[in-house]
Design an enzyme around this catalytic site. Structure first.
Site, PDB file in Angstrom:
ATOM      1  N   LYS A 104       0.732  -1.089   0.210  1.00  0.00           N
ATOM      2  CA  LYS A 104       0.127   0.011  -0.048  1.00  0.00           C
ATOM      3  C   LYS A 104       0.967   1.036  -0.065  1.00  0.00           C
ATOM      4  CE  LYS A 104      -0.780   0.167   4.960  1.00  0.00           C
ATOM      5  NZ  LYS A 104       0.054   1.492   5.248  1.00  0.00           N
ATOM      6  N   THR A 105       2.176   1.187   0.625  1.00  0.00           N
ATOM      7  CA  THR A 105       2.961   2.300   0.920  1.00  0.00           C
ATOM      8  C   THR A 105       3.489   2.720  -0.651  1.00  0.00           C
ATOM      9  OG1 THR A 105       3.452   1.887   2.934  1.00  0.00           O
ATOM     10  CG2 THR A 105       4.930   3.700   1.796  1.00  0.00           C
ATOM     11  N   ASP A 144      -4.105   7.238   4.312  1.00  0.00           N
ATOM     12  CA  ASP A 144      -3.451   5.648   4.785  1.00  0.00           C
ATOM     13  C   ASP A 144      -4.342   5.121   5.978  1.00  0.00           C
ATOM     14  OD1 ASP A 144      -1.867   3.531   4.830  1.00  0.00           O
ATOM     15  OD2 ASP A 144       0.001   4.727   5.794  1.00  0.00           O
ATOM     16  N   GLN A 184      -8.036  -5.413   8.723  1.00  0.00           N
ATOM     17  CA  GLN A 184      -7.083  -5.143   9.876  1.00  0.00           C
ATOM     18  C   GLN A 184      -7.316  -4.073  10.825  1.00  0.00           C
ATOM     19  OE1 GLN A 184      -2.690  -5.706   8.411  1.00  0.00           O
ATOM     20  NE2 GLN A 184      -3.570  -5.476   6.492  1.00  0.00           N
ATOM     21  N   ARG A 196       1.405 -11.797   9.693  1.00  0.00           N
ATOM     22  CA  ARG A 196       2.673 -11.353   9.944  1.00  0.00           C
ATOM     23  C   ARG A 196       3.856 -12.415   9.347  1.00  0.00           C
ATOM     24  NH1 ARG A 196       1.475  -7.083   9.410  1.00  0.00           N
ATOM     25  NH2 ARG A 196      -0.610  -8.033   8.882  1.00  0.00           N
TER      26      ARG A 196
END
Length: 644
Positions: free
Chosen positions: A40-41, A225, A256, A605
């Site tokens: 996403k970043t 974000d 999330q 994770r």
């Protein structure tokens, strides 16, 4: 300005098809559902650069993040491509953006533009002044808890007037007046706390149409974000600023959303298309982190949640290993198994910092710390203190130390006025001076000084000495019973419930329960010990002394603390019906859905090797109980797992 064709080609060469489609979207609202590990970043930074390439002025772009780290990372990536022009884009956290605007416009609200920002500790002092002014007993409300309640009201967009009109007597007659007087006092100081930055920006935009129009016109493109973590106030700020151009580009993952206890409102992302009817939906489903077996497990777990946007994570990294599942007789056996596996993994070449042990509650760290110490394996507790260094544990151990040793001046100073008894610093200093000058035990010095004190201080000191004396040096107690009785008699549990917000209080009480369990285990280990209290303290201190501080060790952390992190190896522990999902979520649909999202976050994770463990019995608050398997564990298909 525009970018060179070569540079533009470089930007899109790093994106997959789903990412490219989202980045190329120009006008109108868009929701980008960015699954775990989907980059996403990369999408956010590429969108800013693409907008500039399309002729959009950098200063008309607003990109909002939740952490300074994320803002700095985005800014650096953009600067590396755009150069100095990147500095013109407004990139920052909600609070830093609000501060930037208020530094220009705060005078419209009656503040000087040079207003100061109070840290939480400074705000607590102001609330203390208010509580004293209103003659509110500390047993009714203390400053720290009051500030926490006020903060939650601010972030849910409730003013003091709203609370003063509340139907509930406590809110109307206690919290409301404290909230109102606190705001008035802060205003007189030309000061704001962190929550005020957002509250006052919202007030400014609501009260002054010209200023609202000014910033609506300025920010023609808005990027947000971690949209799933926004609260009501943050949603309203973005909605107001983006109402003119409607170019709101929200990136997040409803699967999330795990911070409801901090005020996050998952409805903001679930209802995005209702808030912005012309919204375009993009899904980032390719995961760059995990093998497919791990993702299949995560997909299966989260699919059971009824309120979500459907997504199906996939990976090009191959199927990978099956998920290892291990059922152990007890929590101690679980910790021993995990640590043994750690040793084997490290022998195969995994570095300690590539491994994470995840658990639902902080209290679960104690057993893992104990077995890691015994095995001389380095570790670090992420996002919290090590178990024996947590405040509530240190407070109780100070009580135990003073019971065992009436000469322990440090322990006396720590807990003589904890919980608050009205024994002032001057009285404590006088007692300590007498003890040090005469060489007598500090408790004897306290008994000598006590007749010289007046009023509440004298009565409180007398009660404290009687409390310590009632345990008779701890010789007649098992350690589990002593600590359990001490917590009750000293009023520690009551103080925690009064002083801390619900979530902090629950965590601290769980830690105390784990301490009682540790003491009970000690009693079982040394059933005929003649001086158990001394032996218990020796074992605790020995563990603290031998602990090696390290930044390169096995990671011990709660699932909440693991959000945003990734590890080659993950042990997800405590998968029992008494631990995870949390028993506190039973009967509450929204809470149960969030527990399932926590499980999803925990699984995703992991990059390579995932271990799921549970115990058939666990000692909680000194009592051992049978534990059934977590519902989450039962939902994982057998073909994805291997039983160890």
């Amino acid at each position: 300005m525009s970018l060179s064709p070569d540079l533009l080609q470089t930007i899109f060469s790093d994106l997959n098809t789903q990412q490219s489609e989202a980045v190329r979207h120009m006008d109108g609202p868009a929701l980008v559902l960015a699954g775990a590990g989907s980059g996403k970043t990369r999408v956010l930074t590429a969108r800013v650069m693409h907008l500039v390439q399309q002729g959009i002025a950098p200063w008309s772009i607003l990109a909002v993040t939740f952490t300074n780290k994320a803002a700095n990372e985005m800014r650096q990536r953009i600067r590396s491509q755009l150069g100095p022009a990147a500095n013109d884009a407004w990139i920052g956290t909600f609070h830093s953006i609000a501060l930037r605007i208020l530094r220009i416009e705060a005078h419209h609200l009656g503040y000087g533009n040079d207003f100061v920002i109070y840290e939480p500790a400074e705000s607590v002092k102001v609330v203390n002044k208010v509580i004293r002014k209103l003659n509110i007993s500390s047993d009714t409300l203390n400053a720290k808890r009051a500030l926490g309640i006020i903060s939650s009201y601010k972030n849910s967009n409730h003013s003091p007037q709203d609370i003063l009109a509340d139907d509930a007597p406590f809110e109307r007659e206690v919290i409301g007046p404290v909230y109102q007087h606190y705001q008035e006092l802060m205003s007189s100081f030309n000061a704001m706390d962190f929550d005020d930055l957002l509250v006052n920006l919202k007030r400014l935009l609501s009260l002054d149409a010209e200023i609202l129009a000014k910033y609506q016109q300025r920010f023609s493109y808005i990027l947000v974000d971690e949209y799933q973590d926004t609260n009501l106030l943050q949603f309203e700020l973005i909605y107001a600023l983006g109402r003119q151009h409607r170019n709101v580009f929200a990136v997040g993952d409803d699967d999330q959303s795990i911070y409801r206890f901090r005020g996050a409102t998952i409805e903001n992302i679930l209802n995005f298309e209702q808030h912005y009817p012309q919204a375009v939906l993009f899904k980032l489903e390719q995961n760059y982190r995990s093998h497919q077996t791990i993702l299949d497990c995560a997909n299966r777990i989260i699919s059971k949640n009824p309120r979500r946007h459907g997504k199906q994570l996939f990976s090009d990294l191959g199927a990978g290993e099956k998920i290892a599942v291990k059922v152990l007789p007890s929590a101690e056996d679980e910790a021993s198994f995990v640590v043994n596996q750690l040793g084997e993994l490290m022998a195969k070449g995994f570095r300690p910092n590539e491994i994470a042990v995840l658990y639902r509650t902080n209290a679960q760290s104690r057993l893992f710390e104990t077995f890691l110490l015994r095995s001389n394996i380095p570790y670090r507790v992420v996002g919290s203190f090590e178990f024996w260094k947590r405040r509530e544990i240190q407070d109780i151990l100070a009580y135990v130390s003073l019971i065992a040793n009436p000469r322990n001046i440090q322990a006396f100073e720590r807990i003589v006025n904890y919980p608050l008894r009205g024994i002032g610093a001057t009285s404590v200093e006088k007692i300590v001076t007498v003890a040090m000058d005469t060489g007598m035990p500090v408790l004897e010095a306290a008994a000598m000084v006590e007749p010289d004190l007046r009023g509440k201080a004298r009565k409180s000191l007398q009660a404290f000495l009687e409390l310590i004396g009632s345990f008779n040096g701890g010789q007649d107690y098992l350690m589990g019973d002593l600590i359990h009785e001490l917590v009750r008699k000293a009023g520690i549990e009551r103080d925690i419930r009064t002083r801390d917000d619900e979530n902090q209080a629950q965590s601290r009480l769980e830690n105390i329960g784990e301490l009682i369990s540790a003491a009970t285990a000690f009693d079982e280990k040394y059933p005929s010990e003649q001086a158990p209290i001394q032996r218990f303290l020796e074992e605790v201190n020995l563990g603290l002394e031998t602990r090696q501080q390290t930044t390169d060790g096995v990671n011990l952390l709660t699932i909440h603390s693991a959000k945003g992190l990734e590890f080659p190896v993950v042990f997800l522990t405590g998968l029992e019906n008494t631990v995870f999902p949390s028993p506190m979520s039973m009967g509450n649909q929204f809470a149960q859905e969030e527990e399932r999202r926590l499980m999803y976050v925990a699984i995703t994770r992991c990059q390579e090797k995932l271990y799921l463990t549970r115990a058939q019995s666990r000692t909680l608050f000194g009592k051992t109980a049978f534990c059934g398997a977590s519902a989450f564990l039962r939902e994982i298909p057998d073909d994805l797992t291997v039983k160890l």
